[in-house]
Design a protein around this motif. Structure first.
Motif, PDB file in Angstrom:
ATOM      1  N   ASP A 156       0.631  -1.268  -0.019  1.00 50.52           N
ATOM      2  CA  ASP A 156       0.144  -0.033   0.137  1.00 50.52           C
ATOM      3  C   ASP A 156       1.022   1.329  -0.145  1.00 50.52           C
ATOM      4  O   ASP A 156       0.537   2.194  -0.634  1.00 50.52           O
ATOM      5  N   GLU A 157       2.010   1.323   0.616  1.00 47.66           N
ATOM      6  CA  GLU A 157       2.994   2.414   0.756  1.00 47.66           C
ATOM      7  C   GLU A 157       3.973   2.360  -0.423  1.00 47.66           C
ATOM      8  O   GLU A 157       4.258   3.590  -1.076  1.00 47.66           O
ATOM      9  N   PHE A 158       4.458   1.377  -0.980  1.00 45.97           N
ATOM     10  CA  PHE A 158       5.432   1.404  -2.100  1.00 45.97           C
ATOM     11  C   PHE A 158       5.035   0.730  -3.293  1.00 45.97           C
ATOM     12  O   PHE A 158       5.770   0.928  -4.449  1.00 45.97           O
ATOM     13  N   GLY A 159       3.817   0.213  -3.542  1.00 43.84           N
ATOM     14  CA  GLY A 159       3.437  -0.289  -4.641  1.00 43.84           C
ATOM     15  C   GLY A 159       4.066  -1.908  -4.767  1.00 43.84           C
ATOM     16  O   GLY A 159       4.394  -2.437  -3.703  1.00 43.84           O
ATOM     17  N   PRO A 160       4.029  -2.396  -5.806  1.00 42.30           N
ATOM     18  CA  PRO A 160       4.486  -3.730  -6.240  1.00 42.30           C
ATOM     19  C   PRO A 160       5.915  -3.885  -5.675  1.00 42.30           C
ATOM     20  O   PRO A 160       6.840  -3.053  -5.638  1.00 42.30           O
ATOM     21  N   LEU A 161       6.256  -5.112  -5.035  1.00 40.73           N
ATOM     22  CA  LEU A 161       7.441  -5.544  -4.366  1.00 40.73           C
ATOM     23  C   LEU A 161       8.159  -6.805  -4.848  1.00 40.73           C
ATOM     24  O   LEU A 161       7.437  -7.485  -5.720  1.00 40.73           O
ATOM     25  N   MET A 162       9.311  -7.031  -4.437  1.00 38.82           N
ATOM     26  CA  MET A 162       9.915  -8.025  -4.800  1.00 38.82           C
ATOM     27  C   MET A 162      10.820  -8.453  -3.657  1.00 38.82           C
ATOM     28  O   MET A 162      11.267  -7.595  -2.829  1.00 38.82           O
ATOM     29  N   PHE A 163      11.314  -9.572  -3.511  1.00 37.68           N
ATOM     30  CA  PHE A 163      12.280 -10.137  -2.412  1.00 37.68           C
ATOM     31  C   PHE A 163      13.798 -10.598  -3.350  1.00 37.68           C
ATOM     32  O   PHE A 163      13.598 -11.259  -4.581  1.00 37.68           O
TER      33      PHE A 163
END
Length: 140
Positions: free
Chosen positions: A39-46
């Motif tokens: 919600d804060e940063f948009g799409p994520l990855m690890f």
């Protein structure tokens, strides 16, 4: 940290060629944290490396912020979306060296209190991602 009763673990898709079992999952607590971060940063990855800084801590970045190489292995895709919502897929990458080292290991991404890496998006929240692992006999 509040964890709604409806939140469950999320098991990654199978992305390693030739395998028929998943290799990575998210704890319910990690799912809640990742939804907040999305919600804060948009799409994520690890990305999971075995390198310096935080050693083998999984690092969470906005999607595309960490550039993977052709030697990195896509260990799985994890959809953190609530039931019925649009997909929120997070790719989990691992360095080739770490993949070889953990070749017989199933990984669970969890969240614990503490200071995370300055490079990982959860760091300012006073929590950090960590890997819990268990041995598996075979992935094929």
């Amino acid at each position: 940290m509040y964890e709604p009763a409806s939140t469950a673990i999320v098991v990654g898709t199978i992305t390693v060629p030739g395998e028929n079992l998943p290799r990575v999952e998210l704890s319910a607590t990690a799912v809640v944290t990742l939804r907040e971060l999305w919600d804060e940063f948009g799409p994520l990855m690890f990305h999971q490396s075995g390198g310096c800084c935080d050693g083998s801590s999984p690092m969470c970045f906005p999607a595309g912020e960490f550039i993977t190489s052709d030697r990195d292995v896509l260990l799985g895709r994890l959809d953190i979306a609530p039931a019925g919502a649009e997909p929120r897929s997070i790719d989990f990458w691992i360095s080739a060296e770490q993949f070889e080292y953990w070749s017989h290991t199933f990984l669970t991404v969890d969240v614990v209190p503490g200071r995370g890496s300055g490079f990982s998006v959860e760091a300012p929240r006073g929590v950090r991602f960590l890997i819990r692992s268990r041995l598996m006999d075979s992935f094929t």
